[in-house]
Design a protein around this motif. Structure first.
Motif, PDB file in Angstrom:
ATOM      1  N   ILE A   1      -3.064  -0.116   0.815  1.00 14.36           N
ATOM      2  CA  ILE A   1      -2.395  -1.304   0.250  1.00 14.36           C
ATOM      3  C   ILE A   1      -3.241  -1.907  -0.862  1.00 14.36           C
ATOM      4  O   ILE A   1      -2.730  -2.295  -1.920  1.00 14.36           O
ATOM      5  N   ALA A   2      -4.557  -1.972  -0.631  1.00 18.71           N
ATOM      6  CA  ALA A   2      -5.459  -2.514  -1.649  1.00 18.71           C
ATOM      7  C   ALA A   2      -5.416  -1.667  -2.921  1.00 18.71           C
ATOM      8  O   ALA A   2      -5.428  -2.205  -4.042  1.00 18.71           O
ATOM      9  N   ILE A   3      -5.334  -0.345  -2.763  1.00 22.18           N
ATOM     10  CA  ILE A   3      -5.244   0.550  -3.926  1.00 22.18           C
ATOM     11  C   ILE A   3      -3.966   0.279  -4.703  1.00 22.18           C
ATOM     12  O   ILE A   3      -3.969   0.219  -5.946  1.00 22.18           O
ATOM     13  N   ASN A   4      -2.853   0.101  -3.988  1.00 22.88           N
ATOM     14  CA  ASN A   4      -1.589  -0.175  -4.658  1.00 22.88           C
ATOM     15  C   ASN A   4      -1.610  -1.511  -5.392  1.00 22.88           C
ATOM     16  O   ASN A   4      -1.065  -1.637  -6.494  1.00 22.88           O
ATOM     17  N   ILE A   5      -2.239  -2.507  -4.790  1.00 16.85           N
ATOM     18  CA  ILE A   5      -2.358  -3.811  -5.457  1.00 16.85           C
ATOM     19  C   ILE A   5      -3.199  -3.673  -6.721  1.00 16.85           C
ATOM     20  O   ILE A   5      -2.868  -4.235  -7.777  1.00 16.85           O
ATOM     21  N   LEU A   6      -4.295  -2.903  -6.630  1.00 11.22           N
ATOM     22  CA  LEU A   6      -5.148  -2.665  -7.798  1.00 11.22           C
ATOM     23  C   LEU A   6      -4.346  -2.013  -8.928  1.00 11.22           C
ATOM     24  O   LEU A   6      -4.421  -2.441 -10.088  1.00 11.22           O
ATOM     25  N   LEU A   7      -3.567  -0.977  -8.598  1.00 13.88           N
ATOM     26  CA  LEU A   7      -2.777  -0.279  -9.612  1.00 13.88           C
ATOM     27  C   LEU A   7      -1.739  -1.209 -10.221  1.00 13.88           C
ATOM     28  O   LEU A   7      -1.480  -1.165 -11.433  1.00 13.88           O
ATOM     29  N   LEU A   8      -1.142  -2.063  -9.395  1.00 17.20           N
ATOM     30  CA  LEU A   8      -0.133  -2.996  -9.896  1.00 17.20           C
ATOM     31  C   LEU A   8      -0.756  -4.013 -10.849  1.00 17.20           C
ATOM     32  O   LEU A   8      -0.198  -4.313 -11.916  1.00 17.20           O
TER      33      LEU A   8
ATOM     34  N   MET B   1      -9.039  11.230  -0.509  1.00 24.71           N
ATOM     35  CA  MET B   1      -9.364  12.464   0.194  1.00 24.71           C
ATOM     36  C   MET B   1     -10.168  12.159   1.461  1.00 24.71           C
ATOM     37  O   MET B   1      -9.944  12.769   2.517  1.00 24.71           O
ATOM     38  N   LYS B   2     -11.116  11.221   1.351  1.00 26.43           N
ATOM     39  CA  LYS B   2     -11.932  10.834   2.506  1.00 26.43           C
ATOM     40  C   LYS B   2     -11.075  10.212   3.599  1.00 26.43           C
ATOM     41  O   LYS B   2     -11.331  10.409   4.793  1.00 26.43           O
ATOM     42  N   LEU B   3     -10.037   9.475   3.198  1.00 28.30           N
ATOM     43  CA  LEU B   3      -9.156   8.812   4.155  1.00 28.30           C
ATOM     44  C   LEU B   3      -8.118   9.762   4.745  1.00 28.30           C
ATOM     45  O   LEU B   3      -7.366   9.378   5.638  1.00 28.30           O
ATOM     46  N   GLY B   4      -8.057  10.977   4.226  1.00 24.74           N
ATOM     47  CA  GLY B   4      -7.135  11.952   4.783  1.00 24.74           C
ATOM     48  C   GLY B   4      -5.738  11.926   4.211  1.00 24.74           C
ATOM     49  O   GLY B   4      -4.816  12.517   4.800  1.00 24.74           O
ATOM     50  N   PHE B   5      -5.535  11.265   3.069  1.00 29.60           N
ATOM     51  CA  PHE B   5      -4.221  11.255   2.431  1.00 29.60           C
ATOM     52  C   PHE B   5      -4.023  12.545   1.634  1.00 29.60           C
ATOM     53  O   PHE B   5      -4.973  13.110   1.081  1.00 29.60           O
ATOM     54  N   ASP B   6      -2.786  13.005   1.575  1.00 32.53           N
ATOM     55  CA  ASP B   6      -2.449  14.201   0.807  1.00 32.53           C
ATOM     56  C   ASP B   6      -2.508  13.876  -0.685  1.00 32.53           C
ATOM     57  O   ASP B   6      -1.817  12.968  -1.150  1.00 32.53           O
ATOM     58  N   PRO B   7      -3.315  14.608  -1.478  1.00 30.30           N
ATOM     59  CA  PRO B   7      -3.434  14.290  -2.909  1.00 30.30           C
ATOM     60  C   PRO B   7      -2.138  14.542  -3.689  1.00 30.30           C
ATOM     61  O   PRO B   7      -1.892  13.883  -4.690  1.00 30.30           O
ATOM     62  N   ILE B   8      -1.318  15.509  -3.243  1.00 32.85           N
ATOM     63  CA  ILE B   8      -0.033  15.748  -3.894  1.00 32.85           C
ATOM     64  C   ILE B   8       0.894  14.556  -3.658  1.00 32.85           C
ATOM     65  O   ILE B   8       1.579  14.085  -4.570  1.00 32.85           O
ATOM     66  N   TRP B   9       0.899  14.070  -2.429  1.00 26.58           N
ATOM     67  CA  TRP B   9       1.692  12.877  -2.074  1.00 26.58           C
ATOM     68  C   TRP B   9       1.204  11.651  -2.849  1.00 26.58           C
ATOM     69  O   TRP B   9       2.006  10.883  -3.373  1.00 26.58           O
ATOM     70  N   PHE B  10      -0.123  11.486  -2.924  1.00 26.31           N
ATOM     71  CA  PHE B  10      -0.668  10.318  -3.625  1.00 26.31           C
ATOM     72  C   PHE B  10      -0.309  10.346  -5.099  1.00 26.31           C
ATOM     73  O   PHE B  10      -0.139   9.292  -5.727  1.00 26.31           O
ATOM     74  N   ASN B  11      -0.182  11.537  -5.660  1.00 25.72           N
ATOM     75  CA  ASN B  11       0.234  11.662  -7.051  1.00 25.72           C
ATOM     76  C   ASN B  11       1.568  10.958  -7.292  1.00 25.72           C
ATOM     77  O   ASN B  11       1.729  10.223  -8.276  1.00 25.72           O
ATOM     78  N   VAL B  12       2.529  11.130  -6.374  1.00 18.99           N
ATOM     79  CA  VAL B  12       3.840  10.496  -6.526  1.00 18.99           C
ATOM     80  C   VAL B  12       3.719   8.985  -6.360  1.00 18.99           C
ATOM     81  O   VAL B  12       4.313   8.212  -7.116  1.00 18.99           O
ATOM     82  N   VAL B  13       2.955   8.559  -5.362  1.00 22.00           N
ATOM     83  CA  VAL B  13       2.758   7.120  -5.143  1.00 22.00           C
ATOM     84  C   VAL B  13       2.138   6.470  -6.383  1.00 22.00           C
ATOM     85  O   VAL B  13       2.577   5.400  -6.829  1.00 22.00           O
ATOM     86  N   MET B  14       1.145   7.127  -6.948  1.00 23.17           N
ATOM     87  CA  MET B  14       0.481   6.586  -8.135  1.00 23.17           C
ATOM     88  C   MET B  14       1.446   6.518  -9.308  1.00 23.17           C
ATOM     89  O   MET B  14       1.465   5.518 -10.044  1.00 23.17           O
ATOM     90  N   LEU B  15       2.276   7.543  -9.480  1.00 23.92           N
ATOM     91  CA  LEU B  15       3.202   7.557 -10.615  1.00 23.92           C
ATOM     92  C   LEU B  15       4.261   6.478 -10.481  1.00 23.92           C
ATOM     93  O   LEU B  15       4.679   5.887 -11.482  1.00 23.92           O
ATOM     94  N   ILE B  16       4.714   6.206  -9.262  1.00 25.08           N
ATOM     95  CA  ILE B  16       5.685   5.111  -9.085  1.00 25.08           C
ATOM     96  C   ILE B  16       5.031   3.778  -9.426  1.00 25.08           C
ATOM     97  O   ILE B  16       5.656   2.891 -10.026  1.00 25.08           O
ATOM     98  N   ASN B  17       3.762   3.629  -9.066  1.00 24.90           N
ATOM     99  CA  ASN B  17       3.030   2.424  -9.482  1.00 24.90           C
ATOM    100  C   ASN B  17       2.940   2.345 -11.009  1.00 24.90           C
ATOM    101  O   ASN B  17       3.050   1.258 -11.591  1.00 24.90           O
ATOM    102  N   LEU B  18       2.742   3.481 -11.657  1.00 30.33           N
ATOM    103  CA  LEU B  18       2.668   3.495 -13.115  1.00 30.33           C
ATOM    104  C   LEU B  18       4.034   3.224 -13.731  1.00 30.33           C
ATOM    105  O   LEU B  18       4.123   2.655 -14.829  1.00 30.33           O
TER     106      LEU B  18
END
Length: 425
Positions: free
Chosen positions: A316-323, A347-364
């Motif tokens: 959630i903190a990462i998403n707020i930062l991106l926003l 990666m350390k938290l165990g999130f899928d990097p392919i999945w995070f790519n989509v989350v990041m792009l929606i934030n963008l």
């Protein structure tokens, strides 16, 4: 010293220095201050060369060139006419056609700005003449234009792959299903907001098939590019080259909307945009090099690992930062500044990097429609000078909420982003 380093970067950005030069200047200061003075500056050309020495980056100027060819060749006009003829009789039909056309054009060009400019110039006056509320019209075009960075081919996905080493082909595939869902959700907003408007007369079947014939060659391009990558016929970089040649063929030979006289301007615009992206990449590399020397990514990763808190709190903190960053920077800059730091953490938290790519792009995508620096907001004001910025911002609010809801949906159902890449493996 890290605080001073960060303050210098923020100060340069506030003063209005272009992002590439702000990052580069802050990086130069950091290298001088933390790495032994002037002798450390000999590293600059080496770092600059290494930042661009990646074959996958060859796709960037090719996709930009393809976008410029299709934009100048007015391929978007035929696509909008197709959507208009087939969908206008539905509730909110012209708005549905607008979002549909944005999605198709996004899949052709991979450019949000090109999508908003091309479709907006056609759709805005047409929808306003049909009685659609101005805020809805502006919101639909601005939000529809953002689909350009989510639906492949996508330049931010290429950059994500270049920075992280993830497969660009799998990154492309990860955006297909979320892009379709987001398009359908945008259409639902348009239909609901237009429910009181009278239905338009349906086009005849002859008109519909005529529009389909006219736009057939343009519709074939995303099938060629994405389908070729999906089947393994060619790599994303090869797909960019094939798509560029194909776009030249249809605009010069089939549609005849381009001539040799148009090519100098197309090539110049391509060089300008590519140079801007690569300049940001070099500046971000210098900036990131200093952060690495100071062990900032490692320290943040260790801090997150040692925290007694849920990984979703960090997410959630990462998403707020991106926003927040999206409110002051454009999407390419955000990728280069944050991804080298965020990638080890997710990666350390165990999130899928392919999945995070989509989350990041929606934030963008949200960054493209959030003031004060939302690129699509200014694009729309440029092509619709009668519209006030407050009207544009009001119009994008429901679509921004939809984007946030899709991020939430991806959290509960990550397979939305990972299912198709899993098949392509």
């Amino acid at each position: 010293m890290l605080v001073i380093f960060t303050v210098i970067l923020l100060g340069l950005l506030v003063l209005g220095l272009p992002v590439a030069f702000s990052l580069g200047t802050a990086g130069l200061f950091g290298m001088f201050a933390f790495m032994g003075g002037g002798s450390s500056l000999a590293q600059i050309p080496i770092l600059a060369y290494k930042s661009l020495d990646d074959f996958v980056l060859t796709a960037v100027p090719l996709y930009i060139l393809m976008s410029q060819i299709l934009l100048t060749g007015k391929v978007g006009n035929d696509l909008f006419e197709l959507g208009n003829k087939w969908l206008r009789h539905l509730p909110g039909g012209l708005g549905v056609a607008t979002v549909f056309t944005c999605a198709i054009f996004a899949a052709i060009t991979g450019s949000s700005v090109a999508c908003a400019v091309t479709i907006g110039a056609i759709a805005i006056p047409e929808m306003l003449s049909r009685g659609y509320e101005r805020t809805l019209v502006l919101g639909a075009v601005a939000a529809g234009g953002t689909l350009g960075i989510l639906i492949p081919p996508s330049i931010p996905m290429i950059l994500y792959g270049a920075i992280t080493g993830e497969s660009v082909g799998q990154l492309f595939m990860s955006g297909v299903v979320p892009g379709v869902i987001l398009t359908l959700l945008f259409i639902a907003v348009v239909v609901y907001s237009s429910r009181k408007l009278p239905l338009q007369e349906a086009a005849s079947w002859e008109e519909r098939f005529q529009a389909l014939r006219s736009s057939f060659w343009g519709l074939l391009l995303p099938v060629l590019v994405v389908g070729g990558i999906y089947t393994g016929a060619f790599t994303p970089t090869e797909a960019a080259a094939i798509g560029t040649v194909y776009s030249l063929f249809i605009t010069f030979v089939i549609y005849r909307t381009l001539g040799l006289k148009d090519m100098p301007e197309i090539l110049l615009d391509t060089v300008k945009t590519t140079s801007m992206i690569f300049a940001i990449m070099i500046g971000a590399t210098l900036f990131g090099f200093v952060l690495t020397i100071l062990q900032v990514p490692q320290a943040l990763t260790s801090l997150v690992a040692e925290m007694e808190t849920s990984r979703w709190i960090v997410f959630i903190a990462i998403n707020i930062l991106l926003l927040v960053l999206g409110c002051i920077l454009e999407s390419i800059s955000i990728i280069f500044i944050t991804l080298p730091i965020l990638y080890p953490i997710i990666m350390k938290l165990g999130f899928d990097p392919i999945w995070f790519n989509v989350v990041m792009l929606i934030n963008l995508e949200l960054a493209l429609i959030t003031p004060p620096v939302g690129m699509n907001l200014f694009v729309l004001q440029g092509i619709s000078p009668d519209s006030k910025m407050t009207q544009i911002i009001k119009g994008v609010i429901p679509f921004g909420i939809i984007m946030a809801l899709e991020i939430l949906l991806l959290c509960f159902f990550p397979e939305i982003a990972t299912w198709l890449p899993g098949i392509v493996k």
